[in-house]
Design a protein around this motif. Structure first.
Motif, PDB file in Angstrom:
ATOM      1  N   GLU A  20       0.828  -1.209   0.000  1.00 38.89           N
ATOM      2  CA  GLU A  20       0.000   0.000   0.000  1.00 38.89           C
ATOM      3  C   GLU A  20       0.858   1.252   0.000  1.00 38.89           C
ATOM      4  N   HIS A  21       1.900   1.283   0.831  1.00 42.92           N
ATOM      5  CA  HIS A  21       2.751   2.474   0.896  1.00 42.92           C
ATOM      6  C   HIS A  21       3.428   2.742  -0.445  1.00 42.92           C
ATOM      7  N   THR A  22       3.949   1.680  -1.064  1.00 45.16           N
ATOM      8  CA  THR A  22       4.627   1.845  -2.349  1.00 45.16           C
ATOM      9  C   THR A  22       3.663   2.307  -3.427  1.00 45.16           C
ATOM     10  N   LEU A  23       2.495   1.646  -3.515  1.00 39.73           N
ATOM     11  CA  LEU A  23       1.529   1.983  -4.556  1.00 39.73           C
ATOM     12  C   LEU A  23       0.902   3.359  -4.330  1.00 39.73           C
ATOM     13  N   ARG A  24       0.727   3.752  -3.070  1.00 45.48           N
ATOM     14  CA  ARG A  24       0.162   5.076  -2.801  1.00 45.48           C
ATOM     15  C   ARG A  24       1.148   6.174  -3.238  1.00 45.48           C
TER      16      ARG A  24
END
Length: 292
Positions: A20-24
């Motif tokens: 989630e952190h990477t994709l956000r």
């Protein structure tokens, strides 16, 4: 997931949190909803089905498509069971343990084969898949193979949701031979999943109730049908002459053939005489013909 999204500073985070952190960071306009649990347990499976049924962008609406990127058979079967029970269309994907092949598969409950319709040999033989994995040994990992399969999966998703191109029902990837097998599998009437068999029955009923499109056959008008004089149009060139007039066949890869070949310029005529090139002009040739 950890091969494609994990970054060193995310050490200690779960896979879903790191993803989630990477994709956000890549696209902050996308809405994410993460759940860090095992979907094969009863409570989590119930919650998983609830999110499929009511987790769409519109409140209370089902999702448009489910993508499976799990790494074990039990989780795939859990997704398969949930989607069969709900009639949810989904795409399955995976990479082999040797990391040099993979596949994607579009599954439409009742219409195409579900994941349980054609189980792996190990499962069909009632062998526990856990017995095949040695303790302490991790499957091979090649981010390149996973990136290729992930790209093919996303491409198929775009074609399906945006309705362009040809959506693949099954597309494999063999990195060793750069081979991409593709096929479509029908649902198995003897599938072990009862929800799959129910979906097949509902699909057959829908197909039976669907109005059939009438095909108009236009008959071509026949000119001179009687043919009192028995006139026929036949070719003056025999099959043997046609074969002899064919040029050399090029060396092609297996599975590819030519529709026709180009005759050799210096090929012999039917009388055995060869026709060579000449530097005479057309006027000179016509003058020679007049003297004959």
């Amino acid at each position: 997931m950890n091969r494609l999204f994990f970054q060193p500073h995310q050490a200690g985070l779960s896979k879903v949190e790191a993803a989630e952190h990477t994709l956000r960071d890549i696209n902050p306009d996308v809405s994410f909803e993460i759940h860090n649990y095992n979907i094969t347990t009863m409570d989590n499976f119930t919650h998983f089905m609830e999110r499929i049924s009511h987790g769409g962008l519109e409140e209370g609406k089902p999702v448009d498509l489910v993508l499976s990127c799990v790494d074990n058979f039990e989780a795939r079967m859990a997704i398969n069971t949930a989607c069969n029970e709900l009639g949810q269309i989904w795409m399955e994907s995976g990479v082999s343990e040797n990391a040099v092949s993979g596949h994607i598969q579009l599954i439409i409950p009742g219409e195409t084969a579900c994941f349980a319709c054609a189980p792996p040999l190990v499962v069909a033989a009632k062998i526990d898949e856990k017995t095949l994995k040695r303790e302490g040994v991790c499957a091979a990992s090649l981010p390149t193979t996973m990136g290729v399969v992930a790209g093919i999966l996303v491409q198929n998703v775009l074609k399906y949701l945006l309705k362009f191109g040809t959506v693949s029902y099954y597309l494999g990837y063999n990195a060793m031979q750069d081979f991409f097998p593709t096929m479509a599998m029908k649902a198995n009437p003897q599938c072990d999943d009862r929800h799959c068999r129910r979906q097949q029955e509902e699909y057959r009923k829908k197909e039976a109730e669907r109005p059939k499109d009438e095909v108009l056959v236009v008959e071509e008008e026949i000119v001179h049908e009687d043919n009192d004089w028995g006139i026929e149009l036949v070719s003056e060139v025999t099959d043997e002459e046609l074969m002899a007039a064919s040029g050399p066949v090029p060396d092609l890869p297996e599975g590819i053939t030519v529709a026709y070949t180009i005759p050799d310029k210096n090929q012999e005529t039917a009388d055995g005489e060869s026709v060579g090139e000449t530097e005479q002009s057309l006027e000179e040739l016509m003058s020679q013909m007049k003297t004959m």
